[in-house]
Design a protein around this motif. Structure first.
Motif, PDB file in Angstrom:
ATOM      1  N   THR A   1     -24.045 -29.221  23.464  1.00 51.80           N
ATOM      2  CA  THR A   1     -23.360 -29.584  22.224  1.00 51.80           C
ATOM      3  C   THR A   1     -22.195 -30.510  22.515  1.00 51.80           C
ATOM      4  N   LEU A   2     -21.487 -30.247  23.598  1.00 51.58           N
ATOM      5  CA  LEU A   2     -20.354 -31.092  23.980  1.00 51.58           C
ATOM      6  C   LEU A   2     -20.817 -32.510  24.291  1.00 51.58           C
ATOM      7  N   VAL A   3     -21.923 -32.639  24.997  1.00 51.57           N
ATOM      8  CA  VAL A   3     -22.476 -33.970  25.277  1.00 51.57           C
ATOM      9  C   VAL A   3     -22.815 -34.679  23.973  1.00 51.57           C
ATOM     10  N   THR A   4     -23.456 -33.959  23.055  1.00 56.91           N
ATOM     11  CA  THR A   4     -23.835 -34.561  21.768  1.00 56.91           C
ATOM     12  C   THR A   4     -22.614 -35.006  20.987  1.00 56.91           C
ATOM     13  N   ALA A   5     -21.534 -34.258  21.096  1.00 56.99           N
ATOM     14  CA  ALA A   5     -20.303 -34.602  20.374  1.00 56.99           C
ATOM     15  C   ALA A   5     -19.584 -35.795  20.988  1.00 56.99           C
ATOM     16  N   LEU A   6     -19.766 -36.017  22.296  1.00 57.19           N
ATOM     17  CA  LEU A   6     -19.050 -37.101  22.982  1.00 57.19           C
ATOM     18  C   LEU A   6     -19.824 -38.410  23.035  1.00 57.19           C
ATOM     19  N   ILE A   7     -21.136 -38.366  22.786  1.00 63.02           N
ATOM     20  CA  ILE A   7     -21.953 -39.580  22.881  1.00 63.02           C
ATOM     21  C   ILE A   7     -21.390 -40.684  21.988  1.00 63.02           C
ATOM     22  N   ASP A   8     -21.121 -41.839  22.584  1.00 61.91           N
ATOM     23  CA  ASP A   8     -20.651 -43.022  21.851  1.00 61.91           C
ATOM     24  C   ASP A   8     -19.348 -42.777  21.092  1.00 61.91           C
ATOM     25  N   ASN A   9     -18.567 -41.806  21.533  1.00 62.53           N
ATOM     26  CA  ASN A   9     -17.302 -41.501  20.861  1.00 62.53           C
ATOM     27  C   ASN A   9     -16.164 -41.373  21.864  1.00 62.53           C
ATOM     28  N   PRO A  10     -15.619 -42.487  22.352  1.00 58.20           N
ATOM     29  CA  PRO A  10     -14.491 -42.427  23.286  1.00 58.20           C
ATOM     30  C   PRO A  10     -13.299 -41.661  22.720  1.00 58.20           C
ATOM     31  N   THR A  11     -13.093 -41.733  21.403  1.00 58.47           N
ATOM     32  CA  THR A  11     -11.976 -41.010  20.799  1.00 58.47           C
ATOM     33  C   THR A  11     -12.134 -39.505  21.006  1.00 58.47           C
TER      34      THR A  11
END
Length: 293
Positions: free
Chosen positions: A160-170
């Motif tokens: 889930t953490l990977v999915t939340a961080l994909i393409d989202n540097p912020t």
């Protein structure tokens, strides 16, 4: 679709585990209907096969590029643009409630189911990932990586953490500011951490070290994720609500939102001694496909 979401949201806000499970199943059914929906020709073929065979054919998953032509997906995506019908928001709120109930077999299964659905929703509606730019929501995921939680929860949380961080540097900056790297590396170093979880932790570190290319826009910019799907819509109101404040804070400190592999290597090196080996392996093997250097 609004009626189905309203019923599922009511169940997800309940204190009864049975009702929460029912709400999760309703959301799962909706996502399955979108992802596994088939053309009229496919339905006719299925009816023919069913009439000549005792076993039902397995529904074929749609390719991401085909979803743009699916009316159900287009309606779902449109509803996700606001807070009222945003499924990710409701699932995260449900997760927060479940986390406060302590650890037991039934509750653990509900947490895992909720995490799995969050992954699916974030993939179907990428702008919802901006929810995790907020510390309160990112902290939920970090809390689930606590050693007291079972390996299944830890593994599902990492995905889930990977999915939340994909393409989202912020979101990644929020993860770093909340000592997410310390949380992840501490769990990796614990002897009690299962082998399965340690393997997923290594995969997560490979993912983290990848150079960043943002695709979730702030309000007022173009929306690559929606453009790829052919939706030609304005940027998500949900995404804009979070990226405006977070990006503004970053700009006020004079910091860049994006980070290179080298910059991340220095950060991770504070907690792990063999980061150079990970980076070299990343360069040589490209574990996520494609060339990144």
């Amino acid at each position: 679709m609004e009626a189905l979401l309203a019923h599922s949201f009511d169940y997800l806000s309940s204190y009864d585990p049975g009702k929460i499970r029912k709400g999760l199943r309703q959301v799962e059914g909706l996502l399955a209907q979108i992802c596994l929906s088939k053309s009229k020709l496919d339905r006719r073929r299925s009816m023919i096969v069913m009439s000549t065979s005792q076993s039902s054919p397995q529904p074929a998953a749609k390719a991401l590029g085909d979803l743009k032509d699916d009316p159900a997906f287009r309606e779902f995506f449109k509803l996700q643009e606001g807070f009222r019908w945003n499924v990710a928001m409701r699932l995260v709120t449900c997760l927060e409630h479940l986390l406060g109930k302590g650890s037991n077999g039934t509750n653990d299964l509900l947490i895992i189911s909720t995490l799995d659905l969050i992954q699916g929703v974030l993939l179907l509606h990428p702008p919802s990932r901006t929810l995790f730019a907020r510390e309160i929501y990112m902290n939920l995921l970090l809390d689930l990586l606590d050693p007291i939680n079972c390996p299944a929860i830890q593994s599902s949380t990492l995905l889930t953490l990977v999915t939340a961080l994909i393409d989202n540097p912020t979101n990644t900056r929020t993860f770093e500011e909340l000592d997410g790297l310390l949380t992840v590396t501490s769990l990796f170093k614990l002897r009690a951490t299962s082998r399965e979880v340690k393997l997923k932790l290594v995969e997560f570190l490979y993912f983290y070290l990848m150079p960043e290319t943002p695709t979730i826009p702030a309000a007022g910019s173009s929306a690559p994720n929606t453009a790829v799907l052919g939706l030609q819509r304005s940027p998500s109101k949900l995404a804009g609500a979070f990226t405006r404040s977070v990006n503004g804070a970053s700009d006020s400190r004079g910091e860049s939102v994006n980070r290179t592999t080298e910059e991340k290597q220095r950060l991770l090196g504070r907690y792990l001694s063999n980061v150079e080996d990970l980076v070299e392996d990343l360069k040589e093997t490209s574990p996520f496909g494609g060339t990144v250097y």
